[in-house]
Write a protein that holds these residues in place. Sequence first.
Motif, PDB file in Angstrom:
ATOM      1  N   ILE A  11       0.838  -1.202   0.000  1.00  0.00           N
ATOM      2  CA  ILE A  11       0.000   0.000   0.000  1.00  0.00           C
ATOM      3  C   ILE A  11       0.872   1.250   0.000  1.00  0.00           C
ATOM      4  CG2 ILE A  11      -1.599   1.372   1.411  1.00  0.00           C
ATOM      5  CD1 ILE A  11      -2.899  -1.282   2.268  1.00  0.00           C
ATOM      6  N   GLU A  12       1.924   1.256   0.817  1.00  0.00           N
ATOM      7  CA  GLU A  12       2.817   2.408   0.880  1.00  0.00           C
ATOM      8  C   GLU A  12       3.553   2.632  -0.438  1.00  0.00           C
ATOM      9  OE1 GLU A  12       5.385   2.505   4.266  1.00  0.00           O
ATOM     10  OE2 GLU A  12       3.737   2.137   5.656  1.00  0.00           O
ATOM     11  N   ILE A  13       4.017   1.569  -1.062  1.00  0.00           N
ATOM     12  CA  ILE A  13       4.713   1.697  -2.343  1.00  0.00           C
ATOM     13  C   ILE A  13       3.764   2.252  -3.406  1.00  0.00           C
ATOM     14  CG2 ILE A  13       5.755   0.381  -4.233  1.00  0.00           C
ATOM     15  CD1 ILE A  13       6.938  -1.477  -2.035  1.00  0.00           C
ATOM     16  N   ALA A  14       2.572   1.681  -3.490  1.00  0.00           N
ATOM     17  CA  ALA A  14       1.597   2.139  -4.483  1.00  0.00           C
ATOM     18  C   ALA A  14       1.210   3.590  -4.229  1.00  0.00           C
ATOM     19  CB  ALA A  14       0.358   1.242  -4.456  1.00  0.00           C
ATOM     20  N   LEU A  15       0.999   3.937  -2.978  1.00  0.00           N
ATOM     21  CA  LEU A  15       0.622   5.304  -2.616  1.00  0.00           C
ATOM     22  C   LEU A  15       1.725   6.286  -2.972  1.00  0.00           C
ATOM     23  CD1 LEU A  15      -1.722   6.788  -1.188  1.00  0.00           C
ATOM     24  CD2 LEU A  15      -0.464   6.492   0.941  1.00  0.00           C
ATOM     25  N   ALA A  16       2.974   5.943  -2.649  1.00  0.00           N
ATOM     26  CA  ALA A  16       4.099   6.830  -2.948  1.00  0.00           C
ATOM     27  C   ALA A  16       4.261   7.041  -4.451  1.00  0.00           C
ATOM     28  CB  ALA A  16       5.385   6.260  -2.349  1.00  0.00           C
ATOM     29  N   ILE A  17       4.154   5.972  -5.226  1.00  0.00           N
ATOM     30  CA  ILE A  17       4.306   6.088  -6.674  1.00  0.00           C
ATOM     31  C   ILE A  17       3.156   6.899  -7.266  1.00  0.00           C
ATOM     32  CG2 ILE A  17       4.282   4.786  -8.843  1.00  0.00           C
ATOM     33  CD1 ILE A  17       5.859   2.590  -7.339  1.00  0.00           C
ATOM     34  N   LEU A  18       1.939   6.600  -6.862  1.00  0.00           N
ATOM     35  CA  LEU A  18       0.773   7.304  -7.390  1.00  0.00           C
ATOM     36  C   LEU A  18       0.823   8.799  -7.077  1.00  0.00           C
ATOM     37  CD1 LEU A  18      -2.084   7.014  -8.720  1.00  0.00           C
ATOM     38  CD2 LEU A  18      -2.961   6.878  -6.389  1.00  0.00           C
ATOM     39  N   ILE A  19       1.084   9.127  -5.828  1.00  0.00           N
ATOM     40  CA  ILE A  19       1.125  10.540  -5.433  1.00  0.00           C
ATOM     41  C   ILE A  19       2.264  11.260  -6.136  1.00  0.00           C
ATOM     42  CG2 ILE A  19       1.607  12.082  -3.494  1.00  0.00           C
ATOM     43  CD1 ILE A  19       0.006  10.139  -1.729  1.00  0.00           C
ATOM     44  N   SER A  20       3.431  10.639  -6.193  1.00  0.00           N
ATOM     45  CA  SER A  20       4.588  11.281  -6.828  1.00  0.00           C
ATOM     46  C   SER A  20       4.351  11.560  -8.301  1.00  0.00           C
ATOM     47  CB  SER A  20       5.831  10.399  -6.667  1.00  0.00           C
ATOM     48  OG  SER A  20       6.120  10.202  -5.329  1.00  0.00           O
ATOM     49  N   VAL A  21       3.865  10.558  -9.016  1.00  0.00           N
ATOM     50  CA  VAL A  21       3.614  10.738 -10.448  1.00  0.00           C
ATOM     51  C   VAL A  21       2.570  11.824 -10.675  1.00  0.00           C
ATOM     52  CG1 VAL A  21       2.653   9.607 -12.494  1.00  0.00           C
ATOM     53  CG2 VAL A  21       4.365   8.441 -11.122  1.00  0.00           C
ATOM     54  N   LEU A  22       1.508  11.805  -9.905  1.00  0.00           N
ATOM     55  CA  LEU A  22       0.440  12.793 -10.048  1.00  0.00           C
ATOM     56  C   LEU A  22       0.940  14.215  -9.764  1.00  0.00           C
ATOM     57  CD1 LEU A  22      -2.617  13.164 -10.605  1.00  0.00           C
ATOM     58  CD2 LEU A  22      -2.952  12.971  -8.135  1.00  0.00           C
ATOM     59  N   ILE A  23       1.636  14.397  -8.667  1.00  0.00           N
ATOM     60  CA  ILE A  23       2.130  15.729  -8.297  1.00  0.00           C
ATOM     61  C   ILE A  23       3.161  16.231  -9.305  1.00  0.00           C
ATOM     62  CG2 ILE A  23       3.432  17.030  -6.562  1.00  0.00           C
ATOM     63  CD1 ILE A  23       0.540  16.493  -5.769  1.00  0.00           C
ATOM     64  N   LEU A  24       4.075  15.378  -9.728  1.00  0.00           N
ATOM     65  CA  LEU A  24       5.087  15.811 -10.697  1.00  0.00           C
ATOM     66  C   LEU A  24       4.461  16.141 -12.047  1.00  0.00           C
ATOM     67  CD1 LEU A  24       8.050  13.439  -9.816  1.00  0.00           C
ATOM     68  CD2 LEU A  24       7.852  15.886  -9.349  1.00  0.00           C
ATOM     69  N   PHE A  25       3.467  15.379 -12.468  1.00  0.00           N
ATOM     70  CA  PHE A  25       2.780  15.661 -13.723  1.00  0.00           C
ATOM     71  C   PHE A  25       2.072  17.017 -13.653  1.00  0.00           C
ATOM     72  CE2 PHE A  25      -1.102  15.535 -16.305  1.00  0.00           C
ATOM     73  CZ  PHE A  25      -0.558  15.323 -17.561  1.00  0.00           C
ATOM     74  N   ILE A  26       1.334  17.242 -12.576  1.00  0.00           N
ATOM     75  CA  ILE A  26       0.616  18.512 -12.405  1.00  0.00           C
ATOM     76  C   ILE A  26       1.602  19.669 -12.343  1.00  0.00           C
ATOM     77  CG2 ILE A  26      -0.802  19.855 -10.791  1.00  0.00           C
ATOM     78  CD1 ILE A  26      -2.237  17.185 -10.124  1.00  0.00           C
ATOM     79  N   SER A  27       2.686  19.504 -11.593  1.00  0.00           N
ATOM     80  CA  SER A  27       3.685  20.571 -11.466  1.00  0.00           C
ATOM     81  C   SER A  27       4.322  20.901 -12.807  1.00  0.00           C
ATOM     82  CB  SER A  27       4.764  20.158 -10.472  1.00  0.00           C
ATOM     83  OG  SER A  27       4.205  19.910  -9.220  1.00  0.00           O
ATOM     84  N   PHE A  28       4.652  19.874 -13.585  1.00  0.00           N
ATOM     85  CA  PHE A  28       5.253  20.113 -14.894  1.00  0.00           C
ATOM     86  C   PHE A  28       4.286  20.859 -15.810  1.00  0.00           C
ATOM     87  CE2 PHE A  28       6.087  18.846 -19.293  1.00  0.00           C
ATOM     88  CZ  PHE A  28       7.381  19.312 -19.426  1.00  0.00           C
ATOM     89  N   LYS A  29       3.020  20.460 -15.806  1.00  0.00           N
ATOM     90  CA  LYS A  29       2.032  21.126 -16.660  1.00  0.00           C
ATOM     91  C   LYS A  29       1.838  22.579 -16.239  1.00  0.00           C
ATOM     92  CE  LYS A  29       1.081  18.022 -19.612  1.00  0.00           C
ATOM     93  NZ  LYS A  29       1.486  18.210 -20.997  1.00  0.00           N
ATOM     94  N   ILE A  30       1.816  22.842 -14.940  1.00  0.00           N
ATOM     95  CA  ILE A  30       1.686  24.229 -14.457  1.00  0.00           C
ATOM     96  C   ILE A  30       2.898  25.038 -14.871  1.00  0.00           C
ATOM     97  CG2 ILE A  30       1.669  25.682 -12.388  1.00  0.00           C
ATOM     98  CD1 ILE A  30      -0.119  23.535 -11.078  1.00  0.00           C
ATOM     99  N   LEU A  31       4.093  24.479 -14.697  1.00  0.00           N
ATOM    100  CA  LEU A  31       5.325  25.164 -15.087  1.00  0.00           C
ATOM    101  C   LEU A  31       5.310  25.501 -16.570  1.00  0.00           C
ATOM    102  CD1 LEU A  31       8.327  25.981 -14.490  1.00  0.00           C
ATOM    103  CD2 LEU A  31       8.913  23.648 -15.160  1.00  0.00           C
ATOM    104  N   GLN A  32       4.911  24.541 -17.370  1.00  0.00           N
ATOM    105  CA  GLN A  32       4.909  24.746 -18.810  1.00  0.00           C
ATOM    106  C   GLN A  32       3.872  25.793 -19.227  1.00  0.00           C
ATOM    107  OE1 GLN A  32       4.239  21.169 -21.064  1.00  0.00           O
ATOM    108  NE2 GLN A  32       5.962  21.641 -22.386  1.00  0.00           N
ATOM    109  N   ARG A  33       2.687  25.761 -18.629  1.00  0.00           N
ATOM    110  CA  ARG A  33       1.632  26.708 -19.020  1.00  0.00           C
ATOM    111  C   ARG A  33       1.875  28.116 -18.512  1.00  0.00           C
ATOM    112  NH1 ARG A  33      -3.734  23.957 -20.391  1.00  0.00           N
ATOM    113  NH2 ARG A  33      -3.094  21.799 -20.458  1.00  0.00           N
ATOM    114  N   VAL A  34       2.408  28.232 -17.298  1.00  0.00           N
ATOM    115  CA  VAL A  34       2.573  29.556 -16.700  1.00  0.00           C
ATOM    116  C   VAL A  34       3.812  30.263 -17.231  1.00  0.00           C
ATOM    117  CG1 VAL A  34       2.989  30.775 -14.527  1.00  0.00           C
ATOM    118  CG2 VAL A  34       1.286  28.963 -14.625  1.00  0.00           C
ATOM    119  N   PHE A  35       4.944  29.545 -17.279  1.00  0.00           N
ATOM    120  CA  PHE A  35       6.196  30.213 -17.612  1.00  0.00           C
ATOM    121  C   PHE A  35       6.663  30.009 -19.041  1.00  0.00           C
ATOM    122  CE2 PHE A  35       6.571  29.466 -12.974  1.00  0.00           C
ATOM    123  CZ  PHE A  35       6.565  30.790 -12.588  1.00  0.00           C
ATOM    124  N   PHE A  36       6.445  28.829 -19.575  1.00  0.00           N
ATOM    125  CA  PHE A  36       7.025  28.505 -20.874  1.00  0.00           C
ATOM    126  C   PHE A  36       5.963  27.935 -21.801  1.00  0.00           C
ATOM    127  CE2 PHE A  36      10.369  28.116 -17.676  1.00  0.00           C
ATOM    128  CZ  PHE A  36      11.256  29.052 -18.159  1.00  0.00           C
TER     129      PHE A  36
END
Length: 172
Positions: A11-36
Amino acid sequence: MQTKLLTLAFIEIALAILISVLILFISFKILQRVFFKDVALGENNMAFSVFTAGIILSIGIILSEIIPSITNIVRLSMSTEDEISFGKIIQYSGLYLLIGFGFAVVINTSVFLLFSALTKGVNEFKDIQRNNLSTAIVVSATLLSITLIAKDSISLLISALVPYPEASNFLM
């Protein structure tokens, strides 16, 4: 074999992977849309790639301090008599991630303000768009340095919010 511990680990492994991928994806999209808006990773812009890597590493460092608190809640829900509901786990996880994301924004913003104050007349975003690799490296290194310095404080704040059960002081 301890099935409860094994289940908790998966459960911890799945949770860590899911949360990390989701947050990094959202952060990258925000970075790309706002700044570049007009720059993509595939356009041979090494400066943008270095800058993006710095931000992703910064967010990863912050997430590495938040994920253990989220998994602690899952552990508490499985091991204590005071059962923590799934809704409470989601609420606490959302709060921790919101705090972490807020700190990521604060750290990124402070790095840009610091770098702008140190280099009068240099527009970092334009330099990175023009593929100025030296600007991207210095901004990324500054971002990672401040993140590494602040990560323990963020971890302490998040762990202070974990709903650990009350322990009595048997010495009194």
